[in-house]
Design an enzyme around this catalytic site. Structure first.
Site, PDB file in Angstrom:
ATOM      1  N   GLU A   1       1.186  -1.509  -0.166  1.00 24.30           N
ATOM      2  CA  GLU A   1       0.165  -0.398   0.102  1.00 24.30           C
ATOM      3  C   GLU A   1       0.781   1.277  -0.205  1.00 24.30           C
ATOM      4  OE1 GLU A   1      -3.013   2.060   2.421  1.00 24.30           O
ATOM      5  OE2 GLU A   1      -2.220   0.406   3.330  1.00 24.30           O
ATOM      6  N   HIS A   2       2.014   1.391   1.066  1.00 22.56           N
ATOM      7  CA  HIS A   2       2.868   2.660   0.929  1.00 22.56           C
ATOM      8  C   HIS A   2       4.449   1.687   0.686  1.00 22.56           C
ATOM      9  CE1 HIS A   2      -0.696   3.442   3.582  1.00 22.56           C
ATOM     10  NE2 HIS A   2      -0.135   4.735   3.164  1.00 22.56           N
TER      11      HIS A   2
END
Length: 445
Positions: free
Chosen positions: A328-329
């Site tokens: 996601e990050h």
């Protein structure tokens, strides 16, 4: 607590395990529960919403309490600090500026023989935004989901969020919603809120697209209603993967890992580095920063189950592991992040350099923090203006242009056994060649 891995095969196995952490038999049981909730909301409307709010949130509401009224909205401004209001407005400005550059613009192309081709982008009629709530407060999620919808030109934007034990909505959420341009706010949450946005009730009209993060019940509800409405993505537990080299500061790395792990017990924080000493120093820094952490128990559980520190042969191997996880990050805490970026293929958001912690993106950098999780960054993107727009193809032909492709269309329609498709072209061409001759239908009449 944090596991240190030095073998590539073990690292690959662990990354796959963490990526699949939401796929369990428990989810199957929860899906059956969510399906029942959705069916009841579809059949019973507001009555089901009130019943589930009492059951799950322990809040008794009257039918008229579902909507957040003007008095509560106005009062919210009196209950937030000047500094918070200023921060919300700064975040709004930067998020809006970013998304205005992402508007999908209609276009047309004029070709020979009078052919016109193009694409026309229009907003959906209504967008539903889910914002987690209850005891928690996430005004940043309001900004990150509502502003792209506003920029897209959506004429009706609806926000749903569960009430706190007193039946109220956090004032920061209400202020962020008003500053962003939300039109309607309802104090409902969970799978029942997704059902209301999809099917509509006496109080809440249905929407076209639902966006925003939620717990497993919200995610499963979005999965089940997809097709009747559009959705942004199926959000799983939050995650960060950091690739670092010897130029990185272990104190910063530890803080970034803890910033992710403190979300919930399923959150994942992974550090990958070719520098073994940096790996060890980061683990030590994590332990020190955890000593007085206000969410220590939860954060330790997250790190113990889904935290990793991996030592690789080089940065290329680190990038390959990152692509396997599709985080996601992704933070690139290396000397030349733009060079390493060329090896990155899958990530929801990428933060480049030592001065760019994920928290900047979480709150006000500009791009939405509502991002693909659980490996879905392999094929999905974060929420943006395009989440709330759709595209129509534009095609215009002249008789001359149609004549040039008539033979090819006839061959293709014959191959597919669809004679009326061919007739729709052939009859036109016959009429264009002999405008005064009767068509087959006129002859039959």
């Amino acid at each position: 607590m944090l596991r240190l891995i030095t073998q590539l095969s073990e690292a690959q196995t662990e990354i796959k395990r963490i990526a699949a952490r939401t796929h369990s038999e428990q989810v199957q049981h929860q899906e059956a529960t969510v399906r029942e909730i959705l069916q009841n909301v579809r059949r019973q409307g507001d009555e089901a919403l009130l019943r589930y709010t009492l059951e799950f949130d322990q809040v008794r509401l009257a039918p008229g309490d579902l909507v957040v009224g003007a008095a509560e909205l106005d009062a919210a401004y009196q209950r937030v600090s000047t500094s918070l209001l200023k921060a919300i407005r700064l975040a709004k400005q930067r998020i809006e500026q970013f998304h205005r550059e992402r508007i999908c613009k209609s276009w047309v192309q004029f070709q020979d023989r009078g052919i016109v081709l193009g694409r026309r982008y229009t907003p959906v009629d209504a967008a539903g935004l889910y914002i987690p709530g209850g005891r928690a407060s996430y005004p940043s999620s309001v900004l990150m989901s509502a502003i792209p919808a506003v920029v897209a030109g959506v004429p009706r934007i609806v926000l749903v969020t569960p009430p706190n034990p007193e039946g109220k909505i956090n004032p920061a959420v209400l202020v962020a919603a008003q500053e962003s341009g939300v039109h309607e706010i309802y104090r409902i949450g969970g799978a029942q809120a997704i059902g209301a946005l999809t099917y509509g009730t006496r109080t809440i009209a249905p929407v076209s697209v639902i966006a925003g993060p939620g717990n497993i019940y919200v995610t499963l509800a979005k999965k089940l209603v997809y097709g009747e409405v559009g959705i942004d993505s199926l959000a799983g537990p939050s995650e960060v993967l950091i690739i670092a080299d010897s130029t990185a500061n272990p104190v910063f790395l530890a803080a970034d890992m803890l910033a992710q792990a403190e979300h919930d017990s399923l959150a994942s924080a992974i550090l990958i580095t070719p520098d073994g000493r940096l790996a060890e120093r980061t683990i030590e820094a994590v332990d020190r920063q955890l000593e007085n952490h206000p969410r220590r128990t939860l954060t330790e559980k997250s790190l113990a189950n889904y935290g990793l520190v991996i030592v690789t042969a080089d940065l290329a191997e680190a990038a390959a592991l990152s692509n396997l996880f599709a985080p996601e990050h992704l933070e690139l805490e290396v000397e030349d992040p733009w060079e390493l970026l060329e090896k990155v293929r899958h990530a929801g958001a990428i933060f480049l350099g030592h001065a760019t912690p994920e928290a900047v993106g979480d709150y006000l950098a500009g791009p939405s923090h509502i991002l693909p999780t659980s490996g879905t960054a392999r094929y999905a993107s974060g929420v943006g203006v395009e989440t709330f727009q759709k595209c129509s193809s534009l095609v215009q032909y002249t008789p001359q242009a149609l004549a040039e492709v008539g033979e090819a269309i006839d061959a293709l329609t014959a191959a597919e056994g669809l004679p009326s498709h061919g007739d729709s072209v052939r009859l036109r061409l016959q009429q264009y060649e002999n405008p005064h001759s009767p068509t087959q239908q006129q002859q039959e009449e």
